[in-house]
Write an enzyme that holds these catalytic residues in place. Structure first.
Site, PDB file in Angstrom:
ATOM      1  CD  GLU A  26      -7.077  -4.390   3.685  1.00 15.19           C
ATOM      2  OE1 GLU A  26      -6.503  -4.688   4.601  1.00 15.19           O
ATOM      3  OE2 GLU A  26      -7.067  -4.696   2.531  1.00 15.19           O
ATOM      4  CG  ASP A  85      -1.827  -1.029   1.266  1.00 15.19           C
ATOM      5  OD1 ASP A  85      -1.852  -2.095   0.537  1.00 15.19           O
ATOM      6  OD2 ASP A  85      -2.514  -1.226   2.613  1.00 15.19           O
TER       7      ASP A  85
END
Length: 469
Positions: free
Chosen positions: A204, A27
């Site tokens: 998320e 990420d």
């Protein structure tokens, strides 16, 4: 053919996408713009090429193309609060946190500490030198766990109307919103997610921000990544358009909307700090999928980011939608070329390139094929009966671990009759943009040799551009 050493996988090193010098990334984190510099932090394992031992890696750029690697930004503490999971960063212009040194505004990062026993809490770190060195806040965590297993990925923005900081936080299968006047003391004010959107996996990496509509209204956009449960298996990012009153996000949206239909656009968020410069929202995402991310054949690095993209709201026949197109910094790299040989376009093998493909919908199904001398091919097809774009990588090269698939993306409208598709190819990725970014497909690819032959079916117009950094 084995792809397990640097010599063999150097061909997949992207030229205009960010990738780490070595080891694993996922990420994007802590994305903040300050004094002309884009800071990109990211989930990073300094010890290997699989997901483990998460720190925040760090790179900077002044143009979103050329990146300078730096030392690790925030270090894991396995014996303390834990590993450094995802989060964001802001410019605390008025030093509301009191963490500045009086010389310039502090940059404040909010992130998830993930302990050895898998307890997730939210913590702070701050920088007093414009984002190049970071110190963890002495009284972490600032937000303890509320009894939720998946409790992570804080993304903070400044709410100018209500003069407060707002945190969007993923909590199970909803997004919780917290407010603060100092980035340290947080109050839970609402939650969003029950009964809306896709719930095939854990939620998320949220991101909440305002955008201006074509008619001049302000609407709020909430990005939510989900894994699994994407439209083409595995990981993906959905979005919601609505309103935010300083405490609660509401949306009248009834269908699930996807930012990108491809398998390899995940956990994307936007840069903070640009709102005071040009009011743009520039987005970047991890270009992989948890289905096979730990197995892709690159070495000594594993993982890369998508092209940076500008997010805009667009009026459609079905209401507002979120478009994403490559940022102007990418489009400035174009250098047109057209080299045709025996009815084929021969594309370069030493740089990234863009193919702009235009055809008439009324001519029926159309396809564009990129191929190499090993008979590996990437095929992009428009299916007129379903009004869909299809990206077929089943014979694209490396296809292990569930990689071989056909990704499908429905177009938003049946008008106009001419369809233009822009395809950005960079060694190990293909990013497809249609309807000016309303329909996008992002896919990684690992051909054993570069695709150099380009062919199309029916009556198509093709232009090619080198993308030179």
């Amino acid at each position: 053919m084995k792809h397990n050493n640097f010599t063999e996988s150097a061909q997949w090193r992207p030229s205009i996408h960010f990738s780490p010098e070595k080891n694993w990334i996922n990420d994007p984190n802590g994305m903040v713009y300050f004094e002309g510099v884009y800071h990109l932090f990211y989930q990073y394992n300094p010890d290997g090429d699989r997901h483990a031992n998460m720190h925040w890696g760090h790179a900077t750029s002044t143009n979103l193309v050329n990146w300078q690697h730096h030392e690790i930004g925030i270090y894991a503490d396995p014996d303390g609060l834990g590993y450094i999971f995802s989060g964001g960063a802001v410019v605390d212009i008025d030093n509301t946190s009191g963490l500045g040194n009086g010389k310039q505004p502090p940059l404040v990062a909010t992130f998830t500490h993930h302990s050895e026993d898998e307890v997730q809490v939210q913590s702070l770190a701050y920088s007093q030198d414009g984002g190049f060195t970071w110190q963890e806040y002495a009284n972490n965590p600032v937000l303890p766990n509320l009894g939720i297993k998946d409790f992570r990925d804080p993304k903070v923005i400044w709410d100018e109307i209500n003069k407060q900081w707002v945190m969007a936080l993923a909590a199970g299968q909803e997004i919780q919103f917290f407010v603060s006047n100092n980035l340290i003391n947080w109050q839970l004010v609402s939650a969003f997610g029950e009964g809306v959107g896709a719930h095939g996996g854990v939620w998320e990496c949220p991101d909440l921000f305002p955008l201006t509509t074509p008619s001049g209204q302000t609407k709020w956009v909430l990005l939510v990544s989900i894994n699994p449960g994407g439209p083409n298996k595995g990981s993906a990012t959905q979005y919601f358009i609505g309103d935010f009153d300083g405490q609660q996000f509401t949306s009248e949206q009834t269908e699930t909307l996807w930012l990108d239909y491809g398998p390899d656009n995940y956990a994307g968020v936007t840069w903070d700090g640009l709102q005071t410069v040009n009011n743009k929202r520039i987005f970047i995402a991890w270009m992989s999928n948890w289905t096979y991310a730990n197995e892709v054949p690159t070495h000594p690095w594993r993982g890369a980011m998508t092209l940076p993209r500008e997010l805009t709201l667009v009026e459609t026949t079905n209401g507002l939608a979120l478009a994403n197109m490559p940022s102007n910094e990418i489009l400035k790299l174009r250098s047109e070329f057209n080299i045709k040989k025996e009815d084929k376009f021969v594309v370069p093998e030493d740089c990234a390139y863009e193919v702009v493909w235009t055809f008439d919908r009324s001519s029926g199904n159309n396809s564009l094929t990129l191929a190499n001398s090993e008979n590996e091919r990437l095929v992009i097809t428009y299916d007129v009966n379903t009004n869909m774009l299809l990206l077929d990588r089943r014979q694209s090269g490396w296809t292990d671990h569930g990689f071989a698939q056909v990704a499908k993306a429905p177009l938003k409208s049946m008008e106009p009759s001419n369809i233009t598709v822009s395809i950005f190819i960079d060694k190990s990725s293909a990013e497809v943009f249609c309807e000016n970014g309303l329909t996008t497909l992002t896919s990684t690819i690992f051909p054993s040799r570069p695709y150099r032959d380009l062919t199309t079916s029916r009556n198509s117009v093709v232009k090619c551009f080198k993308l030179l950094p």
